[in-house]
Design a protein around this motif. Structure first.
Motif, PDB file in Angstrom:
ATOM      1  N   ALA A 100       1.224  -1.332   0.172  1.00 24.06           N
ATOM      2  CA  ALA A 100      -0.015   0.234   0.339  1.00 24.06           C
ATOM      3  C   ALA A 100       1.563   1.397  -0.195  1.00 24.06           C
ATOM      4  O   ALA A 100       1.614   1.787   0.651  1.00 24.06           O
ATOM      5  CB  ALA A 100      -0.708   0.033   1.726  1.00 24.06           C
ATOM      6  N   GLU A 101       0.593   1.715  -1.280  1.00 24.64           N
ATOM      7  CA  GLU A 101       1.374   3.163  -1.199  1.00 24.64           C
ATOM      8  C   GLU A 101       0.041   4.410  -0.566  1.00 24.64           C
ATOM      9  O   GLU A 101      -0.575   4.485  -1.140  1.00 24.64           O
ATOM     10  CB  GLU A 101       1.943   3.810  -1.920  1.00 24.64           C
ATOM     11  CG  GLU A 101       2.846   2.140  -2.253  1.00 24.64           C
ATOM     12  CD  GLU A 101       3.143   2.189  -3.938  1.00 24.64           C
ATOM     13  OE1 GLU A 101       3.894   1.748  -4.151  1.00 24.64           O
ATOM     14  OE2 GLU A 101       2.092   2.241  -4.457  1.00 24.64           O
ATOM     15  N   ARG A 102       0.436   5.631  -0.058  1.00 24.00           N
ATOM     16  CA  ARG A 102       0.513   6.567  -0.138  1.00 24.00           C
ATOM     17  C   ARG A 102       0.438   7.881  -0.807  1.00 24.00           C
ATOM     18  O   ARG A 102       1.297   7.764  -1.106  1.00 24.00           O
ATOM     19  CB  ARG A 102       0.239   7.743   1.536  1.00 24.00           C
ATOM     20  CG  ARG A 102      -0.278   8.536   2.023  1.00 24.00           C
ATOM     21  CD  ARG A 102       0.305   9.294   3.005  1.00 24.00           C
ATOM     22  NE  ARG A 102      -0.803  10.554   3.606  1.00 24.00           N
ATOM     23  CZ  ARG A 102      -0.470  10.955   4.247  1.00 24.00           C
ATOM     24  NH1 ARG A 102       0.328  11.576   5.391  1.00 24.00           N
ATOM     25  NH2 ARG A 102      -1.471  12.301   4.270  1.00 24.00           N
ATOM     26  N   VAL A 103      -0.100   8.354  -1.423  1.00 25.62           N
ATOM     27  CA  VAL A 103      -0.743   8.787  -3.048  1.00 25.62           C
ATOM     28  C   VAL A 103      -1.049  10.442  -2.768  1.00 25.62           C
ATOM     29  O   VAL A 103      -1.387  10.626  -1.915  1.00 25.62           O
ATOM     30  CB  VAL A 103      -0.727   7.877  -4.486  1.00 25.62           C
ATOM     31  CG1 VAL A 103      -0.065   6.957  -3.694  1.00 25.62           C
ATOM     32  CG2 VAL A 103      -2.647   7.311  -3.805  1.00 25.62           C
ATOM     33  N   THR A 104      -0.789  11.602  -4.168  1.00 24.10           N
ATOM     34  CA  THR A 104      -1.288  12.355  -4.046  1.00 24.10           C
ATOM     35  C   THR A 104      -2.575  12.340  -4.502  1.00 24.10           C
ATOM     36  O   THR A 104      -2.395  11.121  -5.286  1.00 24.10           O
ATOM     37  CB  THR A 104      -0.475  13.105  -4.770  1.00 24.10           C
ATOM     38  OG1 THR A 104      -0.452  12.680  -6.186  1.00 24.10           O
ATOM     39  CG2 THR A 104       1.228  13.424  -3.975  1.00 24.10           C
ATOM     40  N   GLY A 105      -2.906  13.496  -4.696  1.00 29.08           N
ATOM     41  CA  GLY A 105      -4.739  13.500  -5.398  1.00 29.08           C
ATOM     42  C   GLY A 105      -5.655  13.239  -4.758  1.00 29.08           C
ATOM     43  O   GLY A 105      -5.669  13.070  -3.918  1.00 29.08           O
TER      44      GLY A 105
END
Length: 157
Positions: A100-105
């Motif tokens: 899992a990755e924390r992303v922008t948007g």
């Protein structure tokens, strides 16, 4: 955690990384033969790549379908106000989630998970619904398998 590269990667470093990314079980002798070094010189280069944080570890590539997890999914999660930390913790403690990755948007997290079937997928999604809006996509195929990123060239190359 990422570390700063102490020195730029040269052609030999990049070749060693490429070979190890294809088969991390190569012996130092095999690795040395493929790059034209002695086994001690190859071992020293690999050790330096490990110590500088370029190589973080060695692993296997598991076929989830072969162990009864044929359904791969990507989940996008948008936590409800105040629930970001709870969703991050829930992602971490959910065994079906393999990364899992924390992303922008619009979404805060993108996760990849493997389940046995649609019923298990529904149960997985339901775990997050009290804390986040979800959008899930079933992965049909993977035309590009996980691979090493293109490495930057040393200015001398």
């Amino acid at each position: 955690m990422s570390r700063r590269i102490v020195r730029p990667l040269d052609t030999l470093d990049r070749r060693l990384l490429e070979l190890l990314s294809e088969n991390a079980r190569l012996s130092m002798k095999e690795l040395a033969d493929k790059v034209g070094l002695s086994p001690p010189a190859a071992a020293e280069r690999v050790r330096r790549l490990e110590e500088s944080g370029v190589i973080e570890g060695y692993t296997i590539r598991l076929n989830p379908g072969a162990v009864g997890l044929p359904l791969a999914v990507h989940m996008r999660l948008r936590p409800m106000p105040g629930e970001l930390a709870r969703v991050a913790a829930l992602l971490q403690e959910t065994p079906e989630v393999v990364e899992a990755e924390r992303v922008t948007g619009d979404d805060c997290f993108v996760a990849r998970a493997f389940v046995r079937g649609v019923e298990e997928l529904e149960s997985l999604i339901d775990r997050f619904l009290p804390y986040a809006a979800t959008n899930t996509a079933i992965i049909q195929s993977s035309p590009v398998k996980r691979r090493m990123p293109r490495l930057p060239l040393d200015e001398g190359d």
